[in-house]
Design an enzyme around this catalytic site. Structure first.
Site, PDB file in Angstrom:
ATOM      1  NE  ARG A  49       0.626   1.609   4.318  1.00 21.99           N
ATOM      2  CZ  ARG A  49       1.902   1.909   4.333  1.00 21.99           C
ATOM      3  NH1 ARG A  49       2.557   2.122   3.213  1.00 21.99           N
ATOM      4  NH2 ARG A  49       2.571   1.995   5.468  1.00 21.99           N
ATOM      5  CD  GLU A  55       2.981   7.830   6.546  1.00 27.53           C
ATOM      6  OE1 GLU A  55       2.497   6.721   6.857  1.00 27.53           O
ATOM      7  OE2 GLU A  55       2.881   8.308   5.412  1.00 27.53           O
ATOM      8  CG  HIS A  56       4.771   7.613  12.296  1.00 30.88           C
ATOM      9  ND1 HIS A  56       5.250   6.477  12.897  1.00 30.88           N
ATOM     10  CD2 HIS A  56       5.575   7.845  11.235  1.00 30.88           C
ATOM     11  CE1 HIS A  56       6.313   6.047  12.229  1.00 30.88           C
ATOM     12  NE2 HIS A  56       6.525   6.848  11.204  1.00 30.88           N
ATOM     13  N   GLY A 167      11.495  -2.924   3.000  1.00 34.42           N
ATOM     14  CA  GLY A 167      11.993  -1.789   3.785  1.00 34.42           C
ATOM     15  C   GLY A 167      11.806  -0.458   3.085  1.00 34.42           C
ATOM     16  N   GLY A 169       8.655   1.298   2.899  1.00 38.86           N
ATOM     17  CA  GLY A 169       7.462   2.050   3.288  1.00 38.86           C
ATOM     18  C   GLY A 169       6.238   1.693   2.459  1.00 38.86           C
ATOM     19  CB  SER A 172       7.323  -5.660   1.450  1.00 36.28           C
ATOM     20  OG  SER A 172       8.274  -5.299   2.416  1.00 36.28           O
ATOM     21  CG  ASP A 218       1.114  -0.771   6.978  1.00 33.60           C
ATOM     22  OD1 ASP A 218       0.651   0.358   6.773  1.00 33.60           O
ATOM     23  OD2 ASP A 218       2.243  -0.985   7.446  1.00 33.60           O
TER      24      ASP A 218
HETATM   25  P1  NG1 Z   1       5.379   0.760   7.082  1.00 38.52           P
HETATM   26  O1  NG1 Z   1       6.660   0.629   7.755  1.00 38.52           O
HETATM   27  O2  NG1 Z   1       5.395   1.710   6.003  1.00 38.52           O
HETATM   28  O3  NG1 Z   1       4.803  -0.552   6.662  1.00 38.52           O
HETATM   29  C1  NG1 Z   1       4.437   1.541   9.512  1.00 38.52           C
HETATM   30  C2  NG1 Z   1       3.315   0.839  10.275  1.00 38.52           C
HETATM   31  C3  NG1 Z   1       1.964   1.526  10.023  1.00 38.52           C
HETATM   32  C4  NG1 Z   1       2.046   3.012  10.296  1.00 38.52           C
HETATM   33  C5  NG1 Z   1       3.231   3.588   9.492  1.00 38.52           C
HETATM   34  C6  NG1 Z   1       3.457   5.050   9.760  1.00 38.52           C
HETATM   35  C7  NG1 Z   1       3.661  -1.564  10.509  1.00 38.52           C
HETATM   36  C8  NG1 Z   1       3.364  -2.887   9.950  1.00 38.52           C
HETATM   37  N1  NG1 Z   1       3.200  -0.526   9.830  1.00 38.52           N
HETATM   38  O4  NG1 Z   1       4.272   1.349   8.134  1.00 38.52           O
HETATM   39  O5  NG1 Z   1       0.978   0.912  10.836  1.00 38.52           O
HETATM   40  O6  NG1 Z   1       2.159   3.275  11.670  1.00 38.52           O
HETATM   41  O7  NG1 Z   1       4.449   2.918   9.798  1.00 38.52           O
HETATM   42  O8  NG1 Z   1       2.353   5.799   9.396  1.00 38.52           O
HETATM   43  O9  NG1 Z   1       4.285  -1.437  11.545  1.00 38.52           O
END
Ligand code: NG1
Length: 533
Positions: A49, A55-56, A167, A169, A172, A218
């Site tokens: 996605r 974000e966060h 890795g 974002g 995956s 995600d």
């Molecule tokens: P990424 O690392 O992009 O899959 C993580 C968290 C999300 C969200 C974002 C920041 C996991 C699986 N995913 O995403 O829930 O907090 O960082 O917005 O930890």
């Protein structure tokens, strides 16, 4: 959307996707046959996605705005006979990853222990390993569906194939966990009645096995998405998702979201204690202290979130359910109150906007032992200063931007005038730019390369550009007029030093336009007797 059943297709024709994707599906079945000497019975598919904005803030329980991308994880699998060697053999279609074998074991029940897992699988959380996410998916299936006294799961052969860079974002990790969870459910005949919402819950809990205390964005995006729409996902009071059509497809010329990989790999699981998990703790403790400052009632043992503090503060009700209409005004007002989290002037003057562990515990109003129990016993974090003030400003302002972004999408009409369509794109782009600035300056989850790449994207004609996902590396997402995509890519290539030697397919791998794709599904091949040709 969350109440719908997870789709199980029995023919590739039922899969509403592009040709390229279908081709890939056939290939994975063929590769499975070549490796294991028989047809797979299922293919589980889960997309990555892109988070367009928000974000966060999912773990603070505020709504986010992602869309599934076309890149995905496919797992082809078939059972082995029950009397065969137990456990799982999982191969990776990418030859750089060696085949893995693992066998879960039934846990020995400890007298008096509550909520004990019925099954154990050894998962290495100290390094980034693709097979850890496969194991994480299996964990939840075992512990939810093969409790004590029930029969053992079937031994399985698997082949995993993916097109989402790790890795970066683009989730995956969540896509592997969702595909693995789905695959194990299917092959063990446990998919009956499985709703998308339930699958998201299981997948979120499963991903925690890898050591990251993630929010649910995600997994929800990977499971619930449908083509042509983004998702507004809210987590409070429960998970719900609203499909939102993007105005980008209706403008003339249309606009697209372009993903650009900074090629800085961010290993969320390994750096969790100084990055992701640290932010989870900072935002939770910040919420408690803000509640204290605002006189909002919280339980002594309660790990309250910023979203809950806001809801109780607006409504004056301890158990409010938070009406959305009041959210925007509430967010604007609480942003003023957040100033009360600012450390005293003398520390600010020395450039330090954070507080030490000792200061943070004092501010929480809890005795040290209770503080540790509540906030640190389940997670490892490492920091000299905790930046509660800046984290709170990011979370509330980002939550507001998500609502503004969503409103712009909802308000834009299919028959909008070209001038107003252009204004909408510009307004969406501005929100993306502000989001990036906040991630970089307040939440400290960017890195020099992401700052450089987003600035270059803006200078290369994007309406807006931001990091996407957890940050600290990984990808950016930019809103670009479709007719300008090629020129935009060329400009990024010329301006970003890590791209200079890339051409053709190599460049397309790291910079690519994407449109919202469909969510996870299972393709059941055994019904037809043979794998699809
Ligand atoms: P990424 O690392 O992009 O899959 C993580 C968290 C999300 C969200 C974002 C920041 C996991 C699986 N995913 O995403 O829930 O907090 O960082 O917005 O930890």
């Amino acid at each position: 959307m969350a109440e719908l059943l997870v789709p199980v297709y029995t023919s590739i024709d039922q899969v509403n996707e592009r040709n390229e994707q279908t081709q890939k599906r056939i290939k994975v079945a063929e590769e499975f046959r070549a490796r294991y000497g028989r047809n797979p019975t299922y293919i589980a598919r889960a997309p990555g996605r892109v988070n367009l904005i928000g974000e966060h803030i999912d773990y603070a329980l505020f709504g986010v705005f992602p869309a599934a991308i076309e890149r995905d994880i496919l797992i082809a699998l078939a059972p082995r006979p029950l009397n065969d060697q137990p456990g799982v053999i999982v191969a990776n279609a990418d030859p750089k990853y060696a085949e893995q074998r693992f066998s879960p074991s039934r846990a020995i029940a400890t007298a008096g222990a509550r909520d004990q897992d019925a099954w154990l699988i050894d998962i290495n959380t100290n390094e980034l390993r693709w097979d850890s996410y496969v194991k994480a998916g299996y964990y939840g299936v075992l512990n939810n569906f093969f409790r004590e006294g029930e029969s053992d799961p079937t031994p399985v052969d698997m082949l995993i194939s993916g097109t989402i860079p790790a890795g970066s974002g683009l989730s995956s990790s969540a896509a592997i966990v969702v595909a693995s969870t789905l695959g194990f459910l299917a092959v063990n005949d446990k998919l009956n009645g499985m709703t998308k919402g339930r699958l998201v819950e299981i997948a979120v809990a499963n991903e925690k096995r890898v050591g990251v205390n993630s929010g649910g964005m995600d997994q929800a995006a990977s499971v619930i998405s449908t083509p042509n729409s983004a998702l507004y996902i809210s987590f409070y009071p429960t998970l719900s998702a609203q499909l939102i059509e993007l105005p980008t497809e209706r403008t003339d010329p249309p606009a697209v979201f372009v993903i650009a990989n900074s090629l800085v790999v961010s290993d969320k699981a390994v750096s969790a204690k100084t990055q992701y998990n640290l932010r989870v703790v900072e935002t939770l403790v910040g919420a408690r202290i803000l509640a204290n400052r605002l006189g909002v009632k919280i339980g002594r043992q309660e790990k309250v979130t910023f979203r809950e503090v806001l809801g109780r503060w607006i409504s004056g009700d301890e158990r409010e359910s938070g009406k959305e209409i009041e959210m925007e005004k509430g967010l604007e007002s609480i942003l003023e109150e957040v100033e009360s989290l600012k450390p005293p002037p003398e520390t600010v003057a020395s450039g330090q906007l954070g507080v030490t562990m000792e200061e943070m515990i004092n501010l929480s109003g809890l005795p040290q032992s209770e503080f540790h129990q509540l906030y640190l016993s389940w997670v490892e974090v490492e920091a000299t200063h905790f930046h509660l003030y800046n984290r709170a400003r990011h979370v509330f302002s980002e939550a507001l931007r998500v609502l503004q972004f969503r409103n712009l999408c909802l308000k834009s009409q299919p028959c909008s005038q070209p001038s107003s369509a252009e204004e909408t794109l510009q307004a969406l782009g501005n929100l993306m730019n502000e989001s990036h600035r906040s991630c970089s300056d307040l939440f400290d989850c960017s890195c020099p390369e992401l700052d450089e790449l987003t600035a270059l994207a803006r200078a290369s004609g994007a309406y807006g550009s931001r990091l996407t996902g957890a940050g600290w590396g990984g990808c950016t997402v930019s809103l670009v007029s479709e007719s300008k995509v090629e020129d935009f890519k060329n400009k990024l290539r010329a301006g970003y030093s890590r791209y200079r030697d890339l051409t053709g397919e190599k460049l397309n791998e790291v910079v690519f336009a994407t449109k919202p794709s469909s969510g996870a599904f299972v393709l059941q091949l055994e019904v037809l007797g043979v794998a699809q040709k």
